[in-house]
Design an enzyme around this catalytic site. Structure first.
Site, PDB file in Angstrom:
ATOM      1  CB  SER A 116      42.299  30.495  21.574  1.00  0.00           C
ATOM      2  OG  SER A 116      41.864  31.679  20.941  1.00  0.00           O
ATOM      3  CE1 TYR A 139      35.466  34.191  20.634  1.00  0.00           C
ATOM      4  CE2 TYR A 139      37.827  34.283  20.241  1.00  0.00           C
ATOM      5  CZ  TYR A 139      36.759  34.415  21.097  1.00  0.00           C
ATOM      6  OH  TYR A 139      36.964  34.767  22.394  1.00  0.00           O
ATOM      7  CB  THR A 165      33.545  31.502  22.548  1.00  0.00           C
ATOM      8  OG1 THR A 165      34.514  30.533  22.939  1.00  0.00           O
ATOM      9  CG2 THR A 165      33.471  32.597  23.597  1.00  0.00           C
ATOM     10  CE  LYS A 263      35.802  29.648  27.385  1.00  0.00           C
ATOM     11  NZ  LYS A 263      35.978  31.065  27.079  1.00  0.00           N
ATOM     12  CG  HIS A 287      35.604  35.722  27.284  1.00  0.00           C
ATOM     13  ND1 HIS A 287      35.020  35.284  26.130  1.00  0.00           N
ATOM     14  CD2 HIS A 287      36.903  35.892  26.980  1.00  0.00           C
ATOM     15  CE1 HIS A 287      35.930  35.217  25.168  1.00  0.00           C
ATOM     16  NE2 HIS A 287      37.098  35.574  25.667  1.00  0.00           N
ATOM     17  N   GLY A 319      36.396  30.638  35.384  1.00  0.00           N
ATOM     18  CA  GLY A 319      36.395  32.007  35.909  1.00  0.00           C
ATOM     19  C   GLY A 319      36.844  32.031  37.351  1.00  0.00           C
ATOM     20  N   GLY A 320      38.031  32.566  37.577  1.00  0.00           N
ATOM     21  CA  GLY A 320      38.509  32.787  38.940  1.00  0.00           C
ATOM     22  C   GLY A 320      39.134  31.592  39.622  1.00  0.00           C
TER      23      GLY A 320
HETATM   24  C1  LIG Z   1      44.488  36.289  27.926  1.00  0.00           C
HETATM   25  C2  LIG Z   1      43.193  35.584  27.718  1.00  0.00           C
HETATM   26  C3  LIG Z   1      42.781  35.282  26.439  1.00  0.00           C
HETATM   27  C4  LIG Z   1      41.582  34.596  26.232  1.00  0.00           C
HETATM   28  N1  LIG Z   1      41.227  34.244  24.960  1.00  0.00           N
HETATM   29  C5  LIG Z   1      40.086  33.521  24.768  1.00  0.00           C
HETATM   30  C6  LIG Z   1      39.742  33.083  23.472  1.00  0.00           C
HETATM   31  O1  LIG Z   1      40.462  33.302  22.508  1.00  0.00           O
HETATM   32  N2  LIG Z   1      38.578  32.390  23.333  1.00  0.00           N
HETATM   33  C7  LIG Z   1      37.756  32.116  24.392  1.00  0.00           C
HETATM   34  O2  LIG Z   1      36.720  31.482  24.221  1.00  0.00           O
HETATM   35  N3  LIG Z   1      38.085  32.508  25.640  1.00  0.00           N
HETATM   36  C8  LIG Z   1      39.222  33.197  25.845  1.00  0.00           C
HETATM   37  N4  LIG Z   1      39.568  33.588  27.112  1.00  0.00           N
HETATM   38  C9  LIG Z   1      38.693  33.222  28.234  1.00  0.00           C
HETATM   39  C10 LIG Z   1      39.131  31.893  28.835  1.00  0.00           C
HETATM   40  O3  LIG Z   1      38.886  30.841  27.948  1.00  0.00           O
HETATM   41  C11 LIG Z   1      38.390  31.608  30.141  1.00  0.00           C
HETATM   42  O4  LIG Z   1      37.015  31.734  29.936  1.00  0.00           O
HETATM   43  C12 LIG Z   1      38.832  32.538  31.281  1.00  0.00           C
HETATM   44  O5  LIG Z   1      40.213  32.782  31.219  1.00  0.00           O
HETATM   45  C13 LIG Z   1      38.467  31.943  32.627  1.00  0.00           C
HETATM   46  O6  LIG Z   1      38.813  32.796  33.653  1.00  0.00           O
HETATM   47  P1  LIG Z   1      40.188  32.674  34.485  1.00  0.00           P
HETATM   48  O7  LIG Z   1      41.253  33.303  33.647  1.00  0.00           O
HETATM   49  O8  LIG Z   1      39.907  33.435  35.722  1.00  0.00           O
HETATM   50  O9  LIG Z   1      40.459  31.198  34.711  1.00  0.00           O
HETATM   51  C14 LIG Z   1      40.778  34.253  27.337  1.00  0.00           C
HETATM   52  C15 LIG Z   1      41.202  34.556  28.629  1.00  0.00           C
HETATM   53  C16 LIG Z   1      42.398  35.209  28.826  1.00  0.00           C
HETATM   54  C17 LIG Z   1      42.844  35.497  30.232  1.00  0.00           C
END
Ligand SMILES: Cc1cc2nc3c(=O)[nH]c(=O)nc-3n(C[C@H](O)[C@H](O)[C@H](O)COP(=O)(O)O)c2cc1C
Length: 393
Positions: A116, A139, A165, A263, A287, A319-320
């Site tokens: 990230s 980002y 993203t 994404k 996300h 996701g999930g």
């Molecule tokens: C704590 C946290 C921080 C995240 N930070 C970013 C990020 O910085 N950039 C991004 O594109 N997605 C971010 N995401 C989204 C994840 O890349 C991903 O899309 C998401 O966690 C998928 O769902 P899941 O947690 O159910 O597997 C973040 C998710 C979480 C849980």
């Protein structure tokens, strides 16, 4: 075996959900809720996991599955099994091993790690920590010059893809973060912090490890010309002025020159646009339910996007995903591979590197067992005939 590895070994941790209480016990509440929570009423967060129950398997029994081949190719890279590690911001707050530890675990498992923008470790160090591919998630924070600089650094460091993203024109309203005083805790003003400090003090082990790691780090991959690395407290404001548009994607693509992944696609319209703009892959993602609450679960959006893309580029989803059977269902519905976010981040929070290693071991074993129970000998052979979806889909 290290103490951390023992703590997450069987029988303490048998499935991904077993990591969650361990993470909750180790992390201060604001950090745990940042990881665990979603936007607004958390409908999409819940739905992301629940929707996997709507898809049921259609196994072929009495089939001898010899060697089970879990390998897949993403952007021309060989992965040992079809799950990549999603970009998870502030991973270094969860555990000092942070992004470098997660990347190392991904490499050891033969898969890719996506770093990230909001990370506490330098892209060069994260790339060096992993024996596998590392992608950089972008980002547009800190202005164009800062973005250009990090795109170049990611390229020189050897990142295999740039992941842009597109679902974060502003950070979603994560109500838990507001209640826990996340902003005040990051702000540096002691008076504002005081009401929220007891939650932190309640986790002395975490405090010690956090302080030993140097406390709140700046963002070493967002370096603002003349100012240096961005402060964490500035992140929300920076996100609010960092919208990526399709026009931006043109210069990003030219600058980067390598494979570009978009994404945050949830509709056929955006999927087709991503194809037209020259993306090499897209990630069907909301996300993790952290942005616009009320959008469809990712798995539910997947068939529409797969149909729109029509095999022109690779489709990933996230996701999930909490079980290997979830990974298999997503692949049956057309995903090339999935990204896991919380599934490994709970492990990282519970036990650092060892926790991520264990999470990946569980998911991998799950995928293999699911394939054997389905009577299917390879991930490549999975298709729609192995699942039933509700008639309304
Ligand atoms: C704590 C946290 C921080 C995240 N930070 C970013 C990020 O910085 N950039 C991004 O594109 N997605 C971010 N995401 C989204 C994840 O890349 C991903 O899309 C998401 O966690 C998928 O769902 P899941 O947690 O159910 O597997 C973040 C998710 C979480 C849980």
């Amino acid at each position: 075996m290290t103490r951390a590895a023992r703590a997450v070994a069987s029988p303490h941790v048998i499935c991904i959900d077993d990591f969650r209480p361990l993470a909750r016990r180790r992390l201060p509440r604001p950090v745990f809720d940042y990881l665990d929570g979603g936007a607004d009423g958390e409908f999409t967060l819940r739905e992301n996991c629940r929707v996997f129950d709507d898809v049921t398997f259609r196994p072929r029994h009495a089939v001898a599955v010899g060697n089970c081949d879990l390998r897949t190719r993403v952007l021309g890279l060989d992965l040992s099994f079809p799950a990549l590690l999603a970009p998870v911001g502030y991973s270094r707050l969860m555990h000092p091993d942070g992004e470098a530890g997660a990347a190392r675990a991904a490499g050891a498992a033969g898969t890719a790690y996506i770093l990230s923008t909001i990370s506490g470790h330098r892209v060069e160090d994260v790339k060096a920590a992993s024996s596998g591919p590392v992608f950089y998630q972008l980002y547009l924070m800190g202005g164009r010059e800062a973005s250009e600089a990090i795109i170049e650094r990611a390229r020189v460091a050897g990142c295999a893809a740039l992941v842009v993203t597109i679902d974060t024109p502003v950070a979603g309203l994560r109500e838990r973060d507001f209640r826990n005083g996340m902003k005040e805790l990051m702000s540096g003003n002691l008076l504002e912090k005081i009401p929220f400090l007891p939650q932190m003090i309640a986790r002395p082990r975490w405090i010690v490890s956090f302080l030993r790691d140097g406390g709140l780090s700046k963002l070493p991959n967002v370096v603002i010309p003349g100012k240096g690395p961005m402060e964490l407290v500035d992140v929300s404001k920076a996100l609010a002025s960092s919208t990526v548009t399709w026009e931006d994607l043109k210069w990003i693509r030219n600058l980067w020159g390598g494979p570009l992944v978009i994404k945050g696609v949830l509709t056929a319209e955006d999927a087709r646009r991503a194809v037209d703009e020259g993306a090499a892959a897209i990630v069907v993602s909301n996300h993790g339910g952290r942005q616009l609450d009320g959008v469809a679960a990712s798995l539910r959006a997947l068939p529409e996007v797969v149909a729109a893309v029509n095999g022109q580029i690779e489709v990933l989803m996230d996701g999930g995903v909490r079980r290997g059977s979830d990974i298999v269902k997503a692949i049956c519905l057309g995903a090339r591979a999935v990204l896991c976010g919380r599934a490994y981040a709970y492990g990282l929070s519970a036990a650092g590197y060892a926790g991520v290693v264990r999470a990946l071991e569980i998911l991998r074993a799950d995928v293999e067992r699911t394939l054997r129970l389905l009577g299917c000998s390879s991930v490549a052979a999975l298709d729609r005939s192995y699942v039933d979806v509700p008639k309304t889909w």
